[in-house]
Design a protein around this motif. Sequence first.
Motif, PDB file in Angstrom:
ATOM      1  N   VAL A  49     -13.081  -5.729  10.289  1.00  0.00           N
ATOM      2  CA  VAL A  49     -13.203  -7.123   9.868  1.00  0.00           C
ATOM      3  C   VAL A  49     -13.815  -7.169   8.472  1.00  0.00           C
ATOM      4  CG1 VAL A  49     -14.257  -9.356  10.356  1.00  0.00           C
ATOM      5  CG2 VAL A  49     -13.424  -7.943  12.238  1.00  0.00           C
ATOM      6  N   ALA A  50     -13.144  -7.870   7.571  1.00  0.00           N
ATOM      7  CA  ALA A  50     -13.562  -7.889   6.172  1.00  0.00           C
ATOM      8  C   ALA A  50     -13.492  -9.306   5.621  1.00  0.00           C
ATOM      9  CB  ALA A  50     -12.667  -6.962   5.351  1.00  0.00           C
ATOM     10  N   ILE A  51     -14.086  -9.492   4.459  1.00  0.00           N
ATOM     11  CA  ILE A  51     -13.984 -10.771   3.764  1.00  0.00           C
ATOM     12  C   ILE A  51     -13.061 -10.618   2.562  1.00  0.00           C
ATOM     13  CG2 ILE A  51     -16.078 -10.285   2.407  1.00  0.00           C
ATOM     14  CD1 ILE A  51     -16.558 -13.333   2.338  1.00  0.00           C
ATOM     15  N   ALA A  52     -12.189 -11.587   2.383  1.00  0.00           N
ATOM     16  CA  ALA A  52     -11.312 -11.600   1.211  1.00  0.00           C
ATOM     17  C   ALA A  52     -12.133 -12.120   0.035  1.00  0.00           C
ATOM     18  CB  ALA A  52     -10.106 -12.496   1.463  1.00  0.00           C
ATOM     19  N   ALA A  53     -12.722 -11.200  -0.709  1.00  0.00           N
ATOM     20  CA  ALA A  53     -13.699 -11.583  -1.733  1.00  0.00           C
ATOM     21  C   ALA A  53     -13.282 -11.206  -3.143  1.00  0.00           C
ATOM     22  CB  ALA A  53     -15.062 -10.958  -1.422  1.00  0.00           C
ATOM     23  N   ASP A  54     -12.094 -10.635  -3.294  1.00  0.00           N
ATOM     24  CA  ASP A  54     -11.702 -10.187  -4.632  1.00  0.00           C
ATOM     25  C   ASP A  54     -10.206 -10.390  -4.848  1.00  0.00           C
ATOM     26  OD1 ASP A  54     -12.262  -9.224  -7.136  1.00  0.00           O
ATOM     27  OD2 ASP A  54     -12.384  -7.117  -6.544  1.00  0.00           O
ATOM     28  N   ILE A  55      -9.809 -10.331  -6.093  1.00  0.00           N
ATOM     29  CA  ILE A  55      -8.396 -10.384  -6.468  1.00  0.00           C
ATOM     30  C   ILE A  55      -8.120  -9.200  -7.383  1.00  0.00           C
ATOM     31  CG2 ILE A  55      -8.230 -12.899  -6.245  1.00  0.00           C
ATOM     32  CD1 ILE A  55      -8.556 -13.118  -9.242  1.00  0.00           C
ATOM     33  N   GLY A  56      -6.870  -8.918  -7.627  1.00  0.00           N
ATOM     34  CA  GLY A  56      -6.532  -7.818  -8.509  1.00  0.00           C
ATOM     35  C   GLY A  56      -5.196  -8.050  -9.181  1.00  0.00           C
ATOM     36  N   GLY A  57      -5.034  -7.487 -10.365  1.00  0.00           N
ATOM     37  CA  GLY A  57      -3.802  -7.688 -11.117  1.00  0.00           C
ATOM     38  C   GLY A  57      -2.579  -7.168 -10.397  1.00  0.00           C
ATOM     39  N   GLY A  58      -2.754  -6.119  -9.583  1.00  0.00           N
ATOM     40  CA  GLY A  58      -1.616  -5.532  -8.888  1.00  0.00           C
ATOM     41  C   GLY A  58      -1.436  -6.054  -7.479  1.00  0.00           C
ATOM     42  N   ILE A  59      -2.267  -7.029  -7.096  1.00  0.00           N
ATOM     43  CA  ILE A  59      -2.189  -7.577  -5.737  1.00  0.00           C
ATOM     44  C   ILE A  59      -1.392  -8.879  -5.788  1.00  0.00           C
ATOM     45  CG2 ILE A  59      -3.490  -8.303  -3.720  1.00  0.00           C
ATOM     46  CD1 ILE A  59      -3.906  -5.388  -4.544  1.00  0.00           C
ATOM     47  N   ASN A  60      -0.148  -8.803  -5.346  1.00  0.00           N
ATOM     48  CA  ASN A  60       0.725  -9.969  -5.382  1.00  0.00           C
ATOM     49  C   ASN A  60       1.448 -10.118  -4.053  1.00  0.00           C
ATOM     50  OD1 ASN A  60       0.452 -10.764  -8.271  1.00  0.00           O
ATOM     51  ND2 ASN A  60       1.292  -8.708  -8.602  1.00  0.00           N
ATOM     52  N   GLY A  61       1.532 -11.354  -3.585  1.00  0.00           N
ATOM     53  CA  GLY A  61       2.235 -11.605  -2.337  1.00  0.00           C
ATOM     54  C   GLY A  61       1.503 -11.007  -1.155  1.00  0.00           C
ATOM     55  N   LYS A  62       2.257 -10.491  -0.212  1.00  0.00           N
ATOM     56  CA  LYS A  62       1.669  -9.940   1.013  1.00  0.00           C
ATOM     57  C   LYS A  62       1.244  -8.490   0.791  1.00  0.00           C
ATOM     58  CE  LYS A  62       4.007 -13.079   4.177  1.00  0.00           C
ATOM     59  NZ  LYS A  62       4.944 -13.239   5.299  1.00  0.00           N
ATOM     60  N   SER A  63       0.171  -8.347   0.020  1.00  0.00           N
ATOM     61  CA  SER A  63      -0.404  -7.030  -0.232  1.00  0.00           C
ATOM     62  C   SER A  63      -1.920  -7.177  -0.332  1.00  0.00           C
ATOM     63  CB  SER A  63       0.159  -6.418  -1.514  1.00  0.00           C
ATOM     64  OG  SER A  63      -0.164  -7.217  -2.639  1.00  0.00           O
ATOM     65  N   ILE A  64      -2.643  -6.128   0.012  1.00  0.00           N
ATOM     66  CA  ILE A  64      -4.100  -6.149  -0.061  1.00  0.00           C
ATOM     67  C   ILE A  64      -4.604  -4.829  -0.612  1.00  0.00           C
ATOM     68  CG2 ILE A  64      -4.316  -7.748   1.896  1.00  0.00           C
ATOM     69  CD1 ILE A  64      -5.194  -5.307   3.599  1.00  0.00           C
ATOM     70  N   ASP A  65      -5.831  -4.842  -1.071  1.00  0.00           N
ATOM     71  CA  ASP A  65      -6.526  -3.652  -1.540  1.00  0.00           C
ATOM     72  C   ASP A  65      -7.832  -3.601  -0.755  1.00  0.00           C
ATOM     73  OD1 ASP A  65      -6.387  -1.445  -3.147  1.00  0.00           O
ATOM     74  OD2 ASP A  65      -7.021  -2.437  -4.990  1.00  0.00           O
ATOM     75  N   VAL A  66      -8.080  -2.547   0.011  1.00  0.00           N
ATOM     76  CA  VAL A  66      -9.305  -2.467   0.814  1.00  0.00           C
ATOM     77  C   VAL A  66     -10.367  -1.678   0.050  1.00  0.00           C
ATOM     78  CG1 VAL A  66      -7.966  -2.578   2.952  1.00  0.00           C
ATOM     79  CG2 VAL A  66      -8.642  -0.341   2.062  1.00  0.00           C
ATOM     80  N   PHE A  67     -11.609  -2.118   0.147  1.00  0.00           N
ATOM     81  CA  PHE A  67     -12.698  -1.429  -0.540  1.00  0.00           C
ATOM     82  C   PHE A  67     -13.198  -0.281   0.312  1.00  0.00           C
ATOM     83  CE2 PHE A  67     -17.397  -1.021  -0.905  1.00  0.00           C
ATOM     84  CZ  PHE A  67     -17.418  -0.357  -2.124  1.00  0.00           C
ATOM     85  N   ILE A  68     -13.210   0.917  -0.293  1.00  0.00           N
ATOM     86  CA  ILE A  68     -13.766   2.106   0.348  1.00  0.00           C
ATOM     87  C   ILE A  68     -14.706   2.759  -0.671  1.00  0.00           C
ATOM     88  CG2 ILE A  68     -13.240   4.381   1.309  1.00  0.00           C
ATOM     89  CD1 ILE A  68     -10.571   3.271   2.270  1.00  0.00           C
ATOM     90  N   PRO A  69     -15.985   2.888  -0.357  1.00  0.00           N
ATOM     91  CA  PRO A  69     -16.967   3.320  -1.357  1.00  0.00           C
ATOM     92  C   PRO A  69     -16.732   4.717  -1.926  1.00  0.00           C
ATOM     93  CG  PRO A  69     -17.941   3.258   0.845  1.00  0.00           C
ATOM     94  CD  PRO A  69     -16.621   2.573   0.937  1.00  0.00           C
ATOM     95  N   ASN A  70     -16.276   5.646  -1.078  1.00  0.00           N
ATOM     96  CA  ASN A  70     -16.064   7.023  -1.536  1.00  0.00           C
ATOM     97  C   ASN A  70     -14.678   7.173  -2.142  1.00  0.00           C
ATOM     98  OD1 ASN A  70     -14.976   9.950  -0.814  1.00  0.00           O
ATOM     99  ND2 ASN A  70     -17.198  10.089  -1.096  1.00  0.00           N
TER     100      ASN A  70
END
Length: 267
Positions: free
Chosen positions: A228-249
């Motif tokens: 479970v995550a929060i949608a807290a960011d956007i990105g230039g390469g994130i368009n439409g039905k796509s996501i980028d998940v944050f992983i610290p390492n």
Amino acid sequence: MFKSLRNLFMIIVVGVFIMISAPSLTEAAMGDRVTANGSSGSDVVELQDYLMTKGVFPYYTATGYYGDITEEAVEDFQRKRNLKIDGIAGPQTYNTVQVLRKGDIGKQVIHIQYQLKETGHYNSSIDGIYGSGTVSAVKSFQKQKGLAVDGIAGPNTRSALDSLARRGSAAGETWTVESTAFTADCDGCLGMTRMGLDLKKYPDAKVIAVDPSVIPLGSIVEVEGYGVAIAADIGGGINGKSIDVFIPNRDDALQWGRKDVRVNIIE
């Protein structure tokens, strides 16, 4: 005669009691909205949601516990709004933090965008960003309802919206999306999300970057294989039905690779 005098006496006693207790009753009602370090419960959850909307709550989810992080966030908000800086969320702080305006981001913005759409004043995507489109929609609604036209969703505007439409969200939406991973552990990575979350300070955060026209910023999302995550960011390469998940390492982020996952918007 005696009975009449007794009744009169009782009326006087009750009247005096009401006069004496009225301020206390009023203060008690207002006191229900006073929270401070050590408090917990639904009022704290609501406060933290609003602080995230204002970009001053650096954590990644509302916890419902008023600890040092929340106290510092309240002080930061009070400082920015020229309120008494004491780290205590009293009536004035609660009333001020609930006023939504241009630049705010998150769940509370999502709510009024849904209301504005239901009342026919907002035609853009529900993105959780209080931008120019939302300002224009609020002004249109205010003009129709005979309210002060300032584009700010204050108490009168929000009350009028609440009387006409529910506070909606994207909850229940489920998609299969293409996912990638990102990290704050790299040269030149600032680690600061669009909602003001410092990922270097909170590496345990569960955060995804999204296209807000698909998944509104501030939404709580369950991501297959991530949690479970929060949608807290956007990105230039994130368009439409796509996501980028944050992983610290960084190595773990690379191992995530590019793959399709199921996402479900919880709230």
